[in-house]
Write a protein that holds these residues in place. Sequence first.
Motif, mmCIF file in Angstrom:
data_model
loop_
_atom_site.group_PDB
_atom_site.id
_atom_site.type_symbol
_atom_site.label_atom_id
_atom_site.label_comp_id
_atom_site.label_asym_id
_atom_site.label_seq_id
_atom_site.Cartn_x
_atom_site.Cartn_y
_atom_site.Cartn_z
ATOM 1 N N ARG A 296 -20.212 7.980 -0.979
ATOM 2 C CA ARG A 296 -21.835 8.234 -0.907
ATOM 3 C C ARG A 296 -22.032 9.516 -0.497
ATOM 4 N NH1 ARG A 296 -22.838 2.964 3.220
ATOM 5 N NH2 ARG A 296 -22.123 1.183 1.681
ATOM 6 N N LYS A 308 -25.571 12.237 4.730
ATOM 7 C CA LYS A 308 -26.570 11.243 5.375
ATOM 8 C C LYS A 308 -26.166 9.935 4.772
ATOM 9 C CE LYS A 308 -31.485 10.644 6.049
ATOM 10 N NZ LYS A 308 -32.888 11.200 5.961
ATOM 11 N N SER A 309 -26.282 9.809 3.563
ATOM 12 C CA SER A 309 -25.964 8.528 2.869
ATOM 13 C C SER A 309 -24.543 7.727 2.935
ATOM 14 C CB SER A 309 -26.376 8.633 1.293
ATOM 15 O OG SER A 309 -27.352 9.030 1.247
ATOM 16 N N SER A 310 -23.703 8.427 3.730
ATOM 17 C CA SER A 310 -22.585 7.799 3.750
ATOM 18 C C SER A 310 -22.238 6.793 4.932
ATOM 19 C CB SER A 310 -21.319 8.806 3.892
ATOM 20 O OG SER A 310 -21.735 9.663 4.955
ATOM 21 N N THR A 313 -24.026 -0.250 5.909
ATOM 22 C CA THR A 313 -25.241 -1.044 5.851
ATOM 23 C C THR A 313 -25.537 -1.703 7.055
ATOM 24 O OG1 THR A 313 -24.177 -2.855 5.263
ATOM 25 C CG2 THR A 313 -24.872 -1.476 3.186
ATOM 26 N N GLN A 340 -30.006 15.458 8.251
ATOM 27 C CA GLN A 340 -29.348 15.231 6.767
ATOM 28 C C GLN A 340 -28.056 14.965 6.846
ATOM 29 O OE1 GLN A 340 -30.933 15.093 3.822
ATOM 30 N NE2 GLN A 340 -32.829 15.279 5.251
ATOM 31 N N ASN A 343 -28.060 9.217 8.829
ATOM 32 C CA ASN A 343 -29.462 8.653 8.852
ATOM 33 C C ASN A 343 -29.555 8.264 10.527
ATOM 34 O OD1 ASN A 343 -31.496 7.039 8.494
ATOM 35 N ND2 ASN A 343 -31.085 6.332 6.863
#
Length: 445
Positions: A296, A308-310, A313, A340, A343
């Motif tokens: 990610r 940030k996206s790693s 969930t 950044q 999250n």
Amino acid sequence: MNSNSKEGVILSVDPLSCLHDEPVHIKVSGLKPNQDVTLRTSMKDVRNVQFVSYAHYRANGNGEVDVNEMKSLGGQYKGLFPMGLFGSLVPAPNEYKYTRFFKKDVENPNIVTVGVYDGHVSIEALCVSEEMKPLSSVIHERHYMGPGVQRIPVRYGKVRGSLFLPPGDGPFPGIVDMFGTAGGLLEYRSAQFASRGFASLALAFFNYDDLPKGLEEFDIAYFEEAVEYLLKHEKVLDYGVGVTGTSKGGDLAVSMAAFIPSVIACVTINGFFAPLNHGIRVKGSLYPPFEWDLSRISINNDGVIITKSSIPTRKEMEKFMLPIEKSRSAFLIMVGSDDQNINSGFQARCAYEYLAAHDYEHDYRVESFIGTGHLLEPPFSPHCYASFFHSYMNAIIWGGSAKYHTLGQERAWKMMRDFLWYHLVEKAGNNNEKHVSSSALTSHL
């Protein structure tokens, strides 16, 4: 208030020497009416890396520039930004652009040269041209340790760090203060806490002294020993401590709040509520970590990493959540809205909803700071948008914009101090005979 002036131009910086979390007032007089000028700041860190900032102004009809009242027309920033010449300091053009300013020698102040130059000049010209001489210049000092603050190296059992004590006999509210995966011992926040009435233990947890060189599995016993050291100290209030942590230090702070009953106030700054990459062992039981999902991670057009996206969930996050509902601590969860690196807003929502679902009886709240990035530090630290990160051997983005990050740091610093003071002194001390010293109270205010 000024030096090296010519042609009747006077540059003033008030005060000439102050604590690092205090603002200054910069003014220029003796200019021609409506004269264009450039203001520039410059300072070096312990590695001799030069950091600079500059802004373009136009004098008023009286030949004066007042940065508290006038807008910058260009340069490192535009608009009204009174502390912009400090908050927007970046590596000079001849330095590696992704260098983060680190303060290691907190017993010595940052030395900042402030100059005013004729015309609207580029930063390249200011840093390269030997013919570029200021109309006036000032040397300004910014101190991390206030008068009378003590720095005491700590080797207590396995604990390694430095204790910073305010002046006076105490007792003072105690804090354990930690940073992230930069490693080593970072003391600048603890030094500033002590300057504001707190006894603060800057705690190292890897790559320092005889501690492990790299990050590995943690044992809560190490952090219990750090709390024990504080509570046994004659100048520290003995009915509970606070803990503050940024990034990786944030999930360690949360771990301390979850498993150590003497932790009664926890400030986590852009951190996690589950062990990240390295588990934590509690009396023989291992709380396993969640791992970065490297698939990610993205890279921007400049080759800089965005992580940030790693994160996991929500379902994955809940699987690894630390048992914070069993804590006795109040929680202040601080979030950079433009973080950044992780999250952090997502992390904060997960934690808040988790505590709410468990009818958590102690104080807990989330505070978000608009336009701030991951590295939410005490006020007027140079904003770092991106820097080299050894774990990836590449630069990564932290986020934030200089103006909003600087303003957010001011607000965050006061908020965390007030939160800690309330829970460590006012609330906790209501039924305790051991009262905080008046000197600490004055420093805090």
